[in-house]
Design a protein around this motif. Structure first.
Motif, mmCIF file in Angstrom:
data_model
loop_
_atom_site.group_PDB
_atom_site.id
_atom_site.type_symbol
_atom_site.label_atom_id
_atom_site.label_comp_id
_atom_site.label_asym_id
_atom_site.label_seq_id
_atom_site.Cartn_x
_atom_site.Cartn_y
_atom_site.Cartn_z
ATOM 1 N N GLU A 104 42.346 30.889 67.627
ATOM 2 C CA GLU A 104 42.907 30.201 68.781
ATOM 3 C C GLU A 104 43.830 31.147 69.538
ATOM 4 N N PRO A 105 44.065 30.851 70.803
ATOM 5 C CA PRO A 105 44.945 31.721 71.591
ATOM 6 C C PRO A 105 46.359 31.778 70.996
ATOM 7 N N ILE A 106 47.005 32.925 71.174
ATOM 8 C CA ILE A 106 48.366 33.126 70.668
ATOM 9 C C ILE A 106 49.262 33.483 71.845
ATOM 10 N N SER A 130 51.119 48.447 77.003
ATOM 11 C CA SER A 130 49.951 49.248 77.394
ATOM 12 C C SER A 130 48.876 48.367 78.026
ATOM 13 N N GLU A 131 48.587 47.229 77.406
ATOM 14 C CA GLU A 131 47.578 46.319 77.962
ATOM 15 C C GLU A 131 48.035 45.768 79.305
ATOM 16 N N ALA A 132 49.326 45.522 79.447
ATOM 17 C CA ALA A 132 49.852 45.047 80.736
ATOM 18 C C ALA A 132 49.616 46.104 81.816
ATOM 19 N N ARG A 133 49.874 47.364 81.491
ATOM 20 C CA ARG A 133 49.630 48.437 82.466
ATOM 21 C C ARG A 133 48.159 48.521 82.836
ATOM 22 N N ILE A 134 47.286 48.402 81.835
ATOM 23 C CA ILE A 134 45.845 48.462 82.091
ATOM 24 C C ILE A 134 45.439 47.377 83.080
ATOM 25 N N ILE A 138 55.912 39.687 84.465
ATOM 26 C CA ILE A 138 55.007 38.831 83.696
ATOM 27 C C ILE A 138 55.756 37.603 83.191
ATOM 28 N N ALA A 139 55.220 36.425 83.517
ATOM 29 C CA ALA A 139 55.810 35.171 83.029
ATOM 30 C C ALA A 139 55.244 34.813 81.659
ATOM 31 N N TYR A 140 53.927 34.985 81.479
ATOM 32 C CA TYR A 140 53.271 34.624 80.226
ATOM 33 C C TYR A 140 52.223 35.670 79.866
ATOM 34 N N ALA A 141 52.086 35.900 78.572
ATOM 35 C CA ALA A 141 51.016 36.742 78.039
ATOM 36 C C ALA A 141 50.408 35.989 76.861
ATOM 37 N N ILE A 142 49.099 35.851 76.881
ATOM 38 C CA ILE A 142 48.401 35.105 75.837
ATOM 39 C C ILE A 142 47.251 35.948 75.309
ATOM 40 N N MET A 143 47.202 36.091 73.981
ATOM 41 C CA MET A 143 46.038 36.738 73.373
ATOM 42 C C MET A 143 44.993 35.652 73.166
ATOM 43 N N GLU A 144 43.875 35.806 73.856
ATOM 44 C CA GLU A 144 42.795 34.829 73.775
ATOM 45 C C GLU A 144 42.064 34.984 72.446
ATOM 46 N N ASP A 145 41.303 33.980 72.065
ATOM 47 C CA ASP A 145 40.577 34.073 70.801
ATOM 48 C C ASP A 145 39.519 35.164 70.812
ATOM 49 N N SER A 146 39.188 35.673 71.994
ATOM 50 C CA SER A 146 38.249 36.794 72.113
ATOM 51 C C SER A 146 38.918 38.132 71.820
ATOM 52 N N ASN A 149 41.120 39.461 73.985
ATOM 53 C CA ASN A 149 41.655 39.908 75.272
ATOM 54 C C ASN A 149 43.033 39.296 75.490
ATOM 55 N N ILE A 150 43.855 39.995 76.253
ATOM 56 C CA ILE A 150 45.174 39.473 76.587
ATOM 57 C C ILE A 150 45.177 39.080 78.055
ATOM 58 N N SER A 151 45.574 37.840 78.310
ATOM 59 C CA SER A 151 45.684 37.324 79.677
ATOM 60 C C SER A 151 47.147 37.326 80.071
ATOM 61 N N PHE A 152 47.406 37.715 81.313
ATOM 62 C CA PHE A 152 48.765 37.750 81.833
ATOM 63 C C PHE A 152 48.870 36.832 83.039
ATOM 64 N N LEU A 153 49.993 36.144 83.143
ATOM 65 C CA LEU A 153 50.305 35.344 84.320
ATOM 66 C C LEU A 153 51.606 35.886 84.879
ATOM 67 N N SER A 154 51.547 36.330 86.124
ATOM 68 C CA SER A 154 52.748 36.889 86.737
ATOM 69 C C SER A 154 53.608 35.771 87.305
#
Length: 165
Positions: A92-94, A119-123, A132-140, A142-147
């Motif tokens: 599940e997402p973290i 590093s992932e944020a820079r990428i 960045i307001a939120y960062a979530i590691m998806e179950d895949s 990948n890391i999703s960012f919400l600014s």
């Protein structure tokens, strides 16, 4: 004669791989779970063994590939029908970061360091982590960012907040 037999076995293993791929469903590599990836590699390895092992009966490899494919299909079906099974099979997402800063225990749970997150944020184009307001590691994985801009959130954290969590 051996060369012709190898050609026939290779063509046969390719055909079986093609059929099993169609049964399991076409997905891009980025859409596959780690489990799907491992099953695909295993089936491919069995197919390669089938094409080159002249001592074994060819149908043993087809049975093994089919069993792996059927198990993968069954687990995919179960995970689609059951949220609990999906959580067990896919994870599940973290939440790694929220408006208060980086969540250290969740970074550990995700087996990431703060440097990995930055590093992932820079990428992904976030050169200032304070954007960045939120960062979530998806179950895949990948890391999703919400600014703050995309979420209309106010900036609440400082650089010292990020390293103290």
């Amino acid at each position: 004669m051996n060369a012709l037999y190898i050609v026939l076995l290779s063509a046969g293993s390719f055909f079986v791989l093609f059929v099993l791929d169609k049964l399991m469903g076409n997905r891009q590599l980025s859409q596959m779970s780690f489990f799907d990836y491992v099953v695909g590699i295993t089936i491919g390895s069995i197919a390669a063994e089938m094409a080159t092992d002249l001592e074994s009966d060819w149908y043993h490899a087809i049975i093994a590939m089919t069993v792996y494919a059927l198990i993968e299909i069954a687990l995919t079906f179960i995970s689609r029908k059951s949220k609990k099974a999906r959580k067990i099979l896919n994870g599940e997402p973290i939440l790694l970061m929220n408006k208060s800063g980086v969540i250290g225990k969740n970074l550990k749970k995700a087996r990431l360091t703060l440097d990995d997150l930055i590093s992932e944020a820079r990428i992904q184009g976030y050169f200032d982590i304070n954007d960045i307001a939120y960062a979530i590691m998806e179950d895949s994985g990948n890391i999703s960012f919400l600014s703050y801009q995309s979420g209309n959130e106010e900036k609440n954290n400082s650089a010292s907040d990020l390293s103290n969590k």
